[in-house]
Design a protein around this motif. Structure first.
Motif, PDB file in Angstrom:
ATOM      1  N   ARG A  83      -3.753   7.226  -9.677  1.00 35.78           N
ATOM      2  CA  ARG A  83      -4.449   5.953  -9.483  1.00 35.78           C
ATOM      3  C   ARG A  83      -3.530   4.917  -8.839  1.00 35.78           C
ATOM      4  O   ARG A  83      -3.959   4.104  -8.026  1.00 35.78           O
ATOM      5  N   LYS A  84      -2.243   4.977  -9.147  1.00 40.82           N
ATOM      6  CA  LYS A  84      -1.304   3.974  -8.637  1.00 40.82           C
ATOM      7  C   LYS A  84      -1.087   4.070  -7.120  1.00 40.82           C
ATOM      8  O   LYS A  84      -0.505   3.178  -6.520  1.00 40.82           O
ATOM      9  N   PRO A  88      -3.735  -2.200  -6.000  1.00 39.21           N
ATOM     10  CA  PRO A  88      -4.312  -2.699  -7.258  1.00 39.21           C
ATOM     11  C   PRO A  88      -5.608  -3.490  -7.057  1.00 39.21           C
ATOM     12  O   PRO A  88      -6.489  -3.467  -7.906  1.00 39.21           O
ATOM     13  N   HIS A  89      -5.743  -4.156  -5.919  1.00 38.07           N
ATOM     14  CA  HIS A  89      -6.936  -4.967  -5.661  1.00 38.07           C
ATOM     15  C   HIS A  89      -8.136  -4.127  -5.204  1.00 38.07           C
ATOM     16  O   HIS A  89      -9.254  -4.626  -5.147  1.00 38.07           O
TER      17      HIS A  89
END
Length: 144
Positions: A83-84, A88-89
């Motif tokens: 996921r990283k 993040p946005h």
């Protein structure tokens, strides 16, 4: 004697395409007909083979097996990524399509099929892969 559709002919077809559960995946009618040149690989070869030999205004229900359409669903076309790796946005949710750029420079659109805090599972299979397709087809005209 009435002309039958043959390789090299330009034909106009109308159809309603459905999957096993009866859901419509595509259609074209009098207002949006499809022009196809038989023998030019413009449609599935199995569908083209069924059109060859049809006459003007003939209607036929044609079943195209998954293997002769978009092929089987392949697990090789799915991938799990951290996921990283996504900004993040960026909203990453099930059902979203993402353009993914691979190390070799190729870019593919993939569908998000599973998300959790650590990983995102992506599916690059065609949405109709693994499904048999039925075409209720009318050969509206043979132009050449």
């Amino acid at each position: 004697m009435e002309k039958l559709a043959n390789k090299g002919d330009k034909v106009i077809i109308h159809y309603v395409g459905t999957v096993d559960n009866g859901a419509i995946f595509d259609s074209c009618d009098d207002e949006t007909p499809m022009l196809v040149t038989l023998g030019n690989n413009e449609i599935f070869p199995a569908l083209e083979a069924e059109i060859i030999g049809m006459k003007r205004n003939e209607i036929k229900n044609i079943l195209i097996k998954a293997a002769d359409a978009y092929g089987p669903r392949l697990t090789d076309n799915t991938m799990v990524v951290e996921r990283k790796l996504f900004p993040p946005h960026e909203t990453v949710e099930v059902g979203k399509k993402l353009a993914i750029k691979f190390a070799d420079g190729e870019e593919r659109v993939m569908l998000v099929i599973k998300v959790n805090d650590e990983t995102v599972t992506l599916d690059g299979n065609h949405p109709l892969a693994g499904l048999d397709l039925t075409f209720a087809l009318k050969l509206a005209d043979i132009l050449s």
